[in-house]
Design an enzyme around this catalytic site. Sequence first.
Site, PDB file in Angstrom:
ATOM      1  N   HIS A  89      49.911  27.781  35.985  1.00 32.15           N
ATOM      2  CA  HIS A  89      48.625  27.112  35.776  1.00 32.15           C
ATOM      3  C   HIS A  89      48.458  26.670  34.322  1.00 32.15           C
ATOM      4  O   HIS A  89      47.357  26.681  33.766  1.00 32.15           O
ATOM      5  CB  HIS A  89      47.467  28.026  36.183  1.00 32.15           C
ATOM      6  CG  HIS A  89      47.478  28.400  37.630  1.00 32.15           C
ATOM      7  ND1 HIS A  89      46.952  27.595  38.618  1.00 32.15           N
ATOM      8  CD2 HIS A  89      47.977  29.481  38.272  1.00 32.15           C
ATOM      9  CE1 HIS A  89      47.104  28.172  39.795  1.00 32.15           C
ATOM     10  NE2 HIS A  89      47.746  29.316  39.614  1.00 32.15           N
ATOM     11  N   ASN A 162      42.607  29.000  44.547  1.00 31.52           N
ATOM     12  CA  ASN A 162      43.399  27.766  44.612  1.00 31.52           C
ATOM     13  C   ASN A 162      42.721  26.774  45.542  1.00 31.52           C
ATOM     14  O   ASN A 162      41.719  27.082  46.190  1.00 31.52           O
ATOM     15  CB  ASN A 162      44.808  28.061  45.133  1.00 31.52           C
ATOM     16  CG  ASN A 162      45.666  28.805  44.129  1.00 31.52           C
ATOM     17  OD1 ASN A 162      45.505  28.665  42.921  1.00 31.52           O
ATOM     18  ND2 ASN A 162      46.585  29.619  44.625  1.00 31.52           N
ATOM     19  N   TYR A 376      46.582  39.980  35.605  1.00 30.24           N
ATOM     20  CA  TYR A 376      45.858  38.959  34.846  1.00 30.24           C
ATOM     21  C   TYR A 376      45.385  39.487  33.497  1.00 30.24           C
ATOM     22  O   TYR A 376      45.520  38.814  32.474  1.00 30.24           O
ATOM     23  CB  TYR A 376      44.673  38.443  35.664  1.00 30.24           C
ATOM     24  CG  TYR A 376      45.057  37.364  36.652  1.00 30.24           C
ATOM     25  CD1 TYR A 376      44.574  36.066  36.524  1.00 30.24           C
ATOM     26  CD2 TYR A 376      45.919  37.628  37.711  1.00 30.24           C
ATOM     27  CE1 TYR A 376      44.925  35.073  37.424  1.00 30.24           C
ATOM     28  CE2 TYR A 376      46.279  36.657  38.611  1.00 30.24           C
ATOM     29  CZ  TYR A 376      45.782  35.371  38.467  1.00 30.24           C
ATOM     30  OH  TYR A 376      46.145  34.392  39.361  1.00 30.24           O
TER      31      TYR A 376
END
Length: 708
Positions: A89, A162, A376
């Site tokens: 991304h 997404n 993350y």
Amino acid sequence: MANETKMPSEMAGTDTPDRANTNEKLEALETFRSDATGQALRTNHGVKISDNQNTLRVGARGPSLLEDFIMREKITHFDHERIPERIVHARGTAAHGYFETYEDHGALSKAGFLRNPEKKTPVFVRFSTVQGPRGSGDTVRDVRGFAVKFYTDEGNFDLVGNNMPVFFIQDAFKFPDFVHAVKPEPHNEIPTGGSAHDTFWDFVSLVPESAHMVVWAMSDRAIPKSLRTMEGFGIHTFRLINTEGKAVFVKFHWKPAQGVCSLVWDEAQKLAGKDTDYHRRDLWEAIEMGDYPEWELGVQIVPEEDEHKFDFDLLDPTKIIPEELVPVTPLGKMVLNRNPDNYFAETEQVAFCPGHIVPGIDFTNDPLLQGRLFSYTDTQISRLGGPNFHEIPINRPVAPNHNGQRDGIHRMTIDRGRASYEPNSIDGGWPKETPAAAENGGFETYQERVEGHKVRERSESFGDHFSQARLFFQSMSEPEKEHIIAAYSFELGKVEREFIRARQVNEILANIDLTLAKRVAENLGLPAPTAGTVDVKEQTLKDSPALSQMNLLVDNIKGRKVAVLVADGVDEKAVESVKAALKAEGAHAKVLGPTSAPVKTAGGATLPVDASMEGLPSIAFDAVWIPGTDKSVKAMSTNGVALHYVLEAYKHLKAIGVSDQAKALIEQLKLEEDAGLLIGDGKVADFITAIKQHRVWAREPKAKAIPA
């Protein structure tokens, strides 16, 4: 240099004698090089790995365990592989906006931002592609990230999803493998921003759980018309907890107000070359013009007692809940109304983490989600220079964040007081815990009973990999099916190793749909399979109309862009008339001339143009209108750029409207009138109706015969 002999599939992974001798000489001189051929899979510290497929968890469907040192080592290494660009991304664009709930949803969730319809909660949304670096193109075939940061009064909530509702893998343990496979090949860093290469197809052809996501990626969903016209999904099953402490399972959906539509493949490829910033430019310009993109947030709600009533497992991130089985319940709307002031400070430095939730929202034991909760945050620590990334302005919550976490690189807050621990008496005990039961209480994890052995295994309920891929393909319209067949054929046609192509066709596609497999095999020159390799589980639904983009259009043309082609001698009143009609419908018309210079109208006046036809090609527009007089049409009939403009719009199945005089251009190009090719000054209303349909799909077989 002579071409290397192709290796047969049974010799895949082995070296030729000459190459083996070369490798031995290199190894003797360069001990830092490594060849894994014939070696056991081990950790970085030399421990042999017995299961590289599953995270350690409590029972086959239970939560993942932090003690899984193999998973943590693997994902930690992966999270720190790229500095400072995002590993995936990387190419993104973003905007500010707000979310407002339609009503008090306290019966569903105690989350404050879902309870006060008078409150506008600030949001920051980042859209992105997955595979390519920051410099890659916007319109490549890829998954699009759709991440929303809600700055709520109770803390930040990040809904990190997404534009496709499923994912390639079921367990976060495999995420580094998937990304390594889809990234450019390591020996030559090719291709940029695409999946049409050997390592990707080698991986997905060996991992059947990817079948459902891959068919989505081969569909038109992977080449959206704009960021404003794509759906968003939370992917995972989450929990919402209401004010009474009762929980339900939910899946999050974003539904765009402008409908869902995509580019055609030839158009996407040309845009990638002519305007690599097409999507980010479109979003930016729409907001600057006041065409604020809008989405409706909704959830599919499954009571806890219905968890096991479906043909699939709710915790499996490679599965959807068909909307025909569980409709989407609208919660509120999101509007993006402000562009960032600085790309780096905001879009690049924003940090999304699925673990950022607020009271009223909680996780499930989805093994992909469980790994993301760790991954993350770990990634942001590396990418943004330490544990204080929450102090970067774009990441700061609007709620206070007092605790004993101080110091560290890039610390911005100047903390007062002497106690950086809890409990304390020096600073009066502050900051203190907030009991969960109190008004606006502290976060409380949902009390789910968990029991099981420590195991590395996949739940049997995760074992069906093809039924929903089949449901998706069978739910497509005929044009969409043709596009999927063409996408598989194109991508696999770029794969050098024939045994990978054959494996994908025979062991994956044949289990999804035999017609799909046979057509792709024919296009690749492979023997057509006659049967699948596994028994695919029968599903309750045979098709799901909600999956086809043909059923997701809206009955307006707000925000659509229309090119009005002019040349010297054009009828100025006709130009103004069509512009006014389009403006009344919320569309934007741009007047394009042979060059950027103004043109002379039939009455001798000067008519400014917005750009030249070459400067703003047809691929930048949704439709084309050609007003004219005999003089202006004659000028365009000898202009190769103008003729190509019309042919290209026709090839891309767009609505084309021409005046009575401009009919000569259509005849010159030997094009046939159809539902989207309209001739006559009085056809503006029909032209607008044709734009609403997005494409003239019935034209596609004829358009394919026109050269690119």
